[in-house]
Design a protein around this motif. Structure first.
Motif, short mmCIF file in Angstrom:
data_model
loop_
_atom_site.label_atom_id
_atom_site.label_comp_id
_atom_site.label_asym_id
_atom_site.label_seq_id
_atom_site.Cartn_x
_atom_site.Cartn_y
_atom_site.Cartn_z
N GLY A 20 25.38 29.67 22.07
CA GLY A 20 24.96 30.97 21.55
C GLY A 20 25.45 32.12 22.40
O GLY A 20 25.43 33.27 21.97
N SER A 21 25.90 31.80 23.61
CA SER A 21 26.38 32.86 24.51
C SER A 21 27.59 33.56 23.92
O SER A 21 27.74 34.78 24.03
N HIS A 24 42.87 39.11 37.75
CA HIS A 24 43.64 38.35 38.75
C HIS A 24 43.67 36.85 38.41
O HIS A 24 43.96 36.03 39.27
N ASN A 25 43.32 36.53 37.17
CA ASN A 25 43.37 35.14 36.67
C ASN A 25 42.42 34.19 37.41
O ASN A 25 42.72 33.02 37.58
N VAL A 26 41.30 34.70 37.82
CA VAL A 26 40.31 33.83 38.48
C VAL A 26 39.32 33.33 37.42
O VAL A 26 38.59 34.13 36.83
N VAL A 27 39.33 32.03 37.20
CA VAL A 27 38.35 31.44 36.27
C VAL A 27 37.11 31.09 37.08
O VAL A 27 36.97 30.00 37.60
N PHE A 28 36.22 32.06 37.21
CA PHE A 28 35.03 31.81 38.02
C PHE A 28 33.98 31.08 37.21
O PHE A 28 33.95 31.16 35.98
N ASN A 29 33.12 30.38 37.92
CA ASN A 29 32.09 29.57 37.28
C ASN A 29 30.79 30.39 37.18
O ASN A 29 30.08 30.57 38.17
N VAL A 30 30.52 30.86 35.98
CA VAL A 30 29.34 31.72 35.77
C VAL A 30 28.05 30.96 36.11
O VAL A 30 27.13 31.53 36.71
N ALA A 35 23.13 37.70 31.67
CA ALA A 35 23.39 39.03 32.21
C ALA A 35 24.83 39.15 32.69
O ALA A 35 25.47 40.20 32.51
N ILE A 36 25.35 38.08 33.27
CA ILE A 36 26.75 38.11 33.73
C ILE A 36 27.69 38.20 32.53
O ILE A 36 28.64 38.99 32.53
N VAL A 37 27.41 37.39 31.52
CA VAL A 37 28.26 37.42 30.32
C VAL A 37 28.27 38.83 29.72
O VAL A 37 29.30 39.32 29.24
#
Lengths: 129, 274
Positions: free
Chosen positions: A113-114, A52-58, A81-83
């Motif tokens: 490094g992520s 849905h094109n949401v650029v959420f802030n991890v 873990a989110i990545v």
């Protein structure tokens, strides 16, 4: 920047807040495994957000979860873990891949490094497929 | 990865090659012990091992591996003659791991790891590993001996290797956590055998984790429902009508999706039951 579809950014925010509320208000003791289970459960939501094109802030989400889990797990670990739960780029449209790139870029800036880690997992996923 | 590190910075020095081999052996143990077949963890480890072997120019030569194992065995026996009271096993191929007793060949990984170069990340782990393994598997040991065993067993050594190395292999925290749980359970099995453990803590029980998780999901569902209703109401009041109905969050409500309502007559069921 791509327009957000169906106001999903609002849904996503409520969803994250909901899980944080659950973790914060759970009367018993929670363990790291429980927090990881919650993050794993959010995989479909991360995918939906990107679709849905949401650029959420991890990083922000990681900080929220870390606080909700009474700092049982470090923010960086939650961010990783989110990545790990983000969708495979090969399954996304071009527009969504840009959104995914923007999401990962924030994490890469904070924790170099992520991207490598994500890329490695993605390659493994392709191999396994 | 320390083995790469050694190969890159120290060329073809036989000691470093041997240490690389020992790390590979340790990882092979990890592979056999921890990673179930066809799992992603197993796949990652296998890929990594292939890469290591290619780097060393050793295409998994069984003869060479046996030779290394035998050499390790001899050295372990020499090192442990005055230290280990446990039974010494005959030379065998690597990977045949007993569930509780740490055989000499596996304990030798500890000795090998302590010889790594000083700039290796493994050094920190090797320094903290006691040089004198004192593992005994008989049931008449004291609690202190059990504690020492927990510190010197191959499970502990592998946990140290894995926790650093697997991060570099791309394993993520939740998977590392699974490995930790496995390792803790392996250790707990020893205590259980000695009747020093009444039960595992809830944090290690999958059923307990699931129960807690579902409780948290219920709390989250309550929060989400409340907030979304409030949001809809405030929008309706402000603009006279809803802008657009929001979707329900997947992770919170997805377990309830797709469940069809079944209509039934309780009396009919009771009649059938007789």
């Amino acid at each position: 920047m791509f327009p957000v579809k169906n106001r999903y950014d609002e849904v996503f925010e409520i969803e994250i807040d909901g899980w944080c509320f659950g973790l914060t208000n759970y009367p018993g003791e929670i363990s790291a495994a429980v927090v990881h289970r919650v993050i794993r459960e959010l995989a479909s939501s991360f995918q939906a957000a990107i679709e849905h094109n949401v650029v959420f802030n991890v990083l922000e989400i990681a900080a929220k979860f870390s606080e909700a889990s009474r700092h049982l797990i470090h923010e960086q670990e939650i961010a990783s873990a989110i990545v790990a739960q983000l969708p495979n780029p090969s399954t996304l449209l071009e527009e969504q891949m840009c959104v995914l790139g923007l999401v990962i870029d924030q994490v890469e800036q904070a924790y170099p490094g992520s991207l490598d880690s994500f890329y490695r997992r993605w390659q493994i996923g392709v191999k396994a497929a | 990865m320390s083995s790469n590190h050694g190969a890159q910075h120290h060329g073809e020095h036989p000691d470093h090659e041997r240490l690389d081999q020992q790390l590979i052996q340790a990882q092979m143990l990890a592979l056999r012990v921890i990673a179930p077949p066809k799992s992603r963890i197993g796949q990652i480890l296998r890929d990594r091992l292939e890469e290591l072997y290619e780097r060393l120019g050793d295409k998994i030569d069984p003869a060479k591996r046996r030779e290394l194992t035998a050499a390790n065995q001899d050295r372990a026996v020499n090192d442990s003659e005055s230290k280990l009271d446990g039974p010494k096993e005959a030379p065998r191929d690597i990977g045949a791991v007993s569930s509780v007793g740490a055989p000499v060949a596996e304990l030798n990984i500890v000795v090998g790891a302590s010889e790594l170069q000083q700039d290796s990340p493994i050094v920190e782990r090797a320094d903290s590993i006691p040089a004198t393994p004192k593992f005994r598997s008989s049931t008449d040991q004291t609690q202190q001996a059990v504690s020492q065993a927990a510190q010197t067993s191959w499970v502990w050594v592998l946990s140290q290797l894995l926790q650093t190395d697997l991060k570099r292999l791309g394993l993520e925290p939740d998977e590392l956590n699974d490995i930790r749980v496995f390792l803790i359970k392996s250790e707990a099995a020893k205590y259980d055998k000695l009747q020093l453990l009444s039960r595992l803590p809830d944090s290690l029980s999958p059923e307990a984790i699931t129960k807690i998780f579902e409780d948290i999901r219920t709390l989250a569902a309550g929060y989400v429902a409340f907030v979304m209703v409030e949001k809809a109401r405030s929008e309706a009041e402000a603009e006279g009508e809803l802008k657009q109905i929001l979707d329900l969050p997947r992770s919170v409500f997805s377990p309830f999706y797709g469940i069809k309502t079944i209509e039934f007559d309780p009396e009919d069921i009771l009649r059938k039951l007789g």
